[in-house]
Design an enzyme around this catalytic site. Structure first.
Site, PDB file in Angstrom:
ATOM      1  N   GLY A 150      31.412  57.307  80.318  1.00  0.00           N
ATOM      2  CA  GLY A 150      31.073  55.957  80.743  1.00  0.00           C
ATOM      3  C   GLY A 150      31.141  54.948  79.634  1.00  0.00           C
ATOM      4  O   GLY A 150      31.533  55.235  78.506  1.00  0.00           O
ATOM      5  N   VAL A 196      28.833  53.064  77.985  1.00  0.00           N
ATOM      6  CA  VAL A 196      27.996  53.084  76.778  1.00  0.00           C
ATOM      7  C   VAL A 196      28.590  54.023  75.746  1.00  0.00           C
ATOM      8  O   VAL A 196      28.714  53.691  74.562  1.00  0.00           O
ATOM      9  CB  VAL A 196      26.546  53.495  77.087  1.00  0.00           C
ATOM     10  CG1 VAL A 196      25.746  53.588  75.804  1.00  0.00           C
ATOM     11  CG2 VAL A 196      25.892  52.500  78.036  1.00  0.00           C
ATOM     12  N   GLY A 242      27.887  61.651  76.982  1.00  0.00           N
ATOM     13  CA  GLY A 242      28.229  61.601  78.404  1.00  0.00           C
ATOM     14  C   GLY A 242      29.374  60.635  78.606  1.00  0.00           C
ATOM     15  O   GLY A 242      29.826  59.968  77.668  1.00  0.00           O
ATOM     16  N   GLU A 265      31.630  67.454  76.180  1.00  0.00           N
ATOM     17  CA  GLU A 265      32.218  67.933  77.431  1.00  0.00           C
ATOM     18  C   GLU A 265      33.559  67.254  77.655  1.00  0.00           C
ATOM     19  O   GLU A 265      34.611  67.872  77.653  1.00  0.00           O
ATOM     20  CB  GLU A 265      31.306  67.559  78.615  1.00  0.00           C
ATOM     21  CG  GLU A 265      29.959  68.236  78.612  1.00  0.00           C
ATOM     22  CD  GLU A 265      29.047  67.625  79.657  1.00  0.00           C
ATOM     23  OE1 GLU A 265      28.143  68.330  80.113  1.00  0.00           O
ATOM     24  OE2 GLU A 265      29.227  66.452  80.028  1.00  0.00           O
ATOM     25  N   ASN A 323      24.691  61.518  90.999  1.00  0.00           N
ATOM     26  CA  ASN A 323      25.797  62.431  90.699  1.00  0.00           C
ATOM     27  C   ASN A 323      25.307  63.845  90.429  1.00  0.00           C
ATOM     28  O   ASN A 323      25.770  64.798  91.018  1.00  0.00           O
ATOM     29  CB  ASN A 323      26.576  61.933  89.487  1.00  0.00           C
ATOM     30  CG  ASN A 323      27.116  60.526  89.675  1.00  0.00           C
ATOM     31  OD1 ASN A 323      27.499  60.154  90.781  1.00  0.00           O
ATOM     32  ND2 ASN A 323      27.128  59.734  88.623  1.00  0.00           N
ATOM     33  N   GLY A 360      25.731  67.972  82.102  1.00  0.00           N
ATOM     34  CA  GLY A 360      25.395  68.729  80.903  1.00  0.00           C
ATOM     35  C   GLY A 360      24.248  68.136  80.116  1.00  0.00           C
ATOM     36  O   GLY A 360      23.882  68.655  79.060  1.00  0.00           O
TER      37      GLY A 360
END
Lengths: 504, 504
Positions: A266, A268, A264, A289, A379, A383
């Site tokens: 961000g 991290v 994802g 993605e 949000n 995915g």
């Protein structure tokens, strides 16, 4: 400007219009399919012109996209109450507020599902697909820009298409896309993709030129991403994860090349990828993605040999660094539609290692990715469900606490479930990692409380668990009347901590 | 008995032993992989002999299967506390009680996931695969009986194999199985299955003969299924579903041949299939886990042209009817491993219509398939998640009330989530059908309360919803402190009904 480079079918130049004219075609009640995925490749001019128009002439449209938009488009649309229904994902604060106060509808959808829903005509037809492009080829293919998203699906299912040729986007993107149409369910062949580097389709989206109602020229860069640098906690999370991957490698369950990585967006994710840079792992692949800054760092360092994504979303510095030399990446980058980047068939076949962020997780391993206090949409699921369910390793990461310790991200019962206990293999916080594979619920609870919870909440969680086992028992012990008491405590006393915990 | 028919590699006859001898090889702490899926094709003799042995000599083993077993094997194993860890599904009452009282571990797994977990060595090795068979061929292939389940995966990942040749199983089953090995993730090719009738593998499970430790001959039929005849409510559910499919057909979203059908087991599924018999739909296909009586009725009626499953589970009458003429079905039946019958890749490609049963559903469309009052395990999630997430239509059915109306199956917040709001397309009770596709949570709540809830609970649900919207708001409004109060009411007052509802 030389439009022949951009509109290679000479008949198309007749269709050039201004953004205001294109926006004037849109009627109240229509459904729009906009290009754009995580701030990249969004249609910018026509939506903005539509917002201007709506200031004088209030109207409502349904807005479907790939994922979140940049250029404050969601914000602007929300401000003029332009949107009736929005899907499948968004991150803008103003729009979030409209969603949570019931002023507009939002459908939170697995990102791989939207294109199927369009094929099945669940939402009826799309009135206008509005697609940002590098060019339209002589054989009438729309070349997308920095994202593919749902653009091909929108073009296929729209009555009419508006193309925004954005001359600010790097021309070298042409050739990087891989557009593959799955076809109708029931008459499909297997997706012929067995490696993240495979190209299985065309470099552009085929369109019937008669369906193109208008072409708008624009010159506006994508909104840069705002990358937060890793802090102590995100670095610890990344280190736990890399140590785990090393252990899996030591024990023969993963090779030195790991497996294609999804993460994802961000901080991290960026921290994990930075950590991989100095790790033992080599010849890595990314099948994800969003391709963020860190993916390009690893490509540059020779750690990642191949990256497949649905969008390129970079910080301003990285855009300035990468876009001028984009050609160098041409053999190592593929951009696909989100139903391909997120397709269960491909994810399971390749056996991805999938890393996504949880808002909160409970002691049995259920994960909330979307709702604050069970009610307010953050949000969207994005995915994460496509990946976690089908990956070789479905990994979720979260800091163990929020609001200076007044909120625990490990709770007795998550206030909203996006990923069930069946789908969460590994949970990581800055305190440690819980490997949940092959564990029954009560075994998981011990791992999670011991390894992942913050010391501030360990005792409280153990107390809940022990009393649930003792007083109620069962396969998944819960004190249902107390399960959500922590949220009440936070509401009423500003903290989830003990003192006020037990309900009468 | 002529063993040459059954053991066609003559060397294998040296391995014939009694069930007691085979059982004596099993040591405390071992992990066993047993054939068997929904009462069909389970290894019967050796597990029973092991139970006998454990009466005198207490021991613990891990027991992995395809799904539920027949012949009371789970019951017998539970009675002697033989099982340490059991996965991925079971239905026996005695074992359920042991699970819920914490006397043994149970892992509730998506049925398509077990084989992947074995490949990834999540559980370590299987010590013994114990597989019921029709025969072992001259080229050392084990021909399964009435189910395939996880048998191939167990054989592949076991140190040693024990085969139970069951002479009571119809020899005509040979040739009906389709055994396909997917291979390791990352080096897999696409599954070459594009039609429910496709045969993509071999008719038996390849085994290294040196791995076969022993062969036991048995003669014992599968436990027949106990089919409850449709009652008024299940018939109403079936009628709502068929009316919905007709509407989808009228509106051009589904053809007269529908799409391959999957259904969970039980009386609603049987009612739906009975309803299809007299419907407008023709040339139907079944791509499911369990092939029940009703599938054979439809095959006989010419309504279903092809059925693919993982097991054949019939009532006694139907066994007597079907098994003697099994050859007649040979071109219309395929039995596959559960990772194929339930594979996301195939389910999404074929675009199944998937029908599964909910224990309860909430007003936003989250479904609990497994836990009573959020804590006590019923049976397990089975394949419902594999199907619902990836199907064209993920349909869940449930009666609107239980316990004479003292329990509502439609609740404010399900006490356990197995299927999230993102995965439930249609919800049906005897009162009606809620088509949730393309709806935001608050829109769904109205559909579900209006169409699916029992009149006894409608007002209460509406009151909860209205107050949640009013007092808390958000994308998914909840009164978290009241969300689970209905369960408390049931516990304390024997009913979920109003009077006692509101907590202080």
């Amino acid at each position: 400007m030389n439009t022949q480079d951009k509109l290679r079918n000479p008949h198309l130049s007749e269709k050039i219009v201004t953004d205001q004219i294109a926006a004037s075609w849109i009627k109240d009640g229509m459904t729009l399919g906009l290009s754009g995925f995580t701030r990249a490749g969004d249609a910018k001019a026509v939506p903005t012109a539509l917002v201007e128009r709506a200031k004088a002439e209030p109207m409502k449209v349904n807005v479907f996209t790939g994922a979140s938009l940049g250029s404050d488009i969601d914000k602007k649309m929300a401000e003029v109450d332009l949107v009736n229904k929005r899907l499948p994902f968004q991150v803008d604060k103003t729009m979030r507020n409209k969603i949570n106060t019931g002023q507009m509808w939002f459908i939170d959808q697995h990102l791989s599902h939207t294109a199927e829903a369009l094929r099945q005509e669940v939402f009826g037809e799309i009135d206008f697909a509005i697609i940002e492009a590098i060019a339209i080829t002589e054989d009438n293919r729309i070349i997308p820009t920095t994202s593919v998203g749902n653009s091909a699906a929108f073009v296929n299912h729209a009555k009419e298409v508006i193309v925004e040729i954005n001359t600010a986007q790097p021309a070298a993107l042409e050739g990087m896309h891989d557009i593959y149409e799955l076809g109708e369910q029931g008459s499909r062949v297997p997706i012929p993709l067995t490696d993240s580097s495979d190209r299985i389709g065309e470099t552009g989206i085929a369109v019937d030129p008669d369906k193109i109602r208008g072409i708008v020229f624009t010159n506006q860069e994508d909104s840069p991403s705002t990358v937060t640098p890793p802090d102590d906690d995100t670095e610890k999370i990344a280190n736990h994860l890399i140590a785990f991957l090393e252990k899996e490698n030591d024990e023969g369950r993963l090779p030195k090349t790991l497996a294609p990585l999804q993460s994802g967006i961000g901080t991290v994710a960026n921290a994990v990828f930075s950590g991989l840079k100095n790790s033992r792992f080599t010849d890595l692949e990314v099948y994800s993605e969003v391709l963020q800054d860190s993916v390009f760092d690893l490509l540059d360092a020779g750690k990642v040999k191949m990256a497949s994504g649905c969008s390129i979303t970079l910080s301003e510095d990285k855009m300035n660094d990468v876009f001028p030399r984009l050609d160098d990446y041409k053999d190592r980058l593929v951009l696909r539609a989100q139903e391909l980047s997120n397709h269960p068939e491909v994810i399971r076949r390749l056996g991805l290692i999938s890393i996504n962020t949880a808002v909160e997780a409970d002691i049995y391993g259920n994960v909330n990715s979307t709702h604050v206090q069970g009610t307010k949409m953050m949000n969207g699921i994005g995915g994460s469900g496509d990946f976690a369910r089908n990956a070789r390793l479905g990994i979720f990461v979260t800091k163990s606490i929020a609001k200076n310790g007044d909120i625990s991200s490990i709770v007795p019962f998550v206030s909203h479930v996006d990923h069930t206990e069946h789908d969460v293999d590994v949970l990581i916080t800055e305190h440690g990692l819980a490997d949940l594979r092959g564990l029954a619920p009560k075994e998981r609870a011990k791992e999670i409380i011991t390894n992942c919870a913050d010391p501030l909440y360990k005792e409280q969680l153990l107390s809940y668990f022990d009393r649930a086992v003792e007083q109620v028992g069962g396969h998944t012990p819960h004190l249902l009347q107390e399960a959500f008491a922590w949220y009440k405590n936070f509401d009423e006393h500003g903290t989830m901590r003990e003192r006020e915990l037990v309900m009468n």
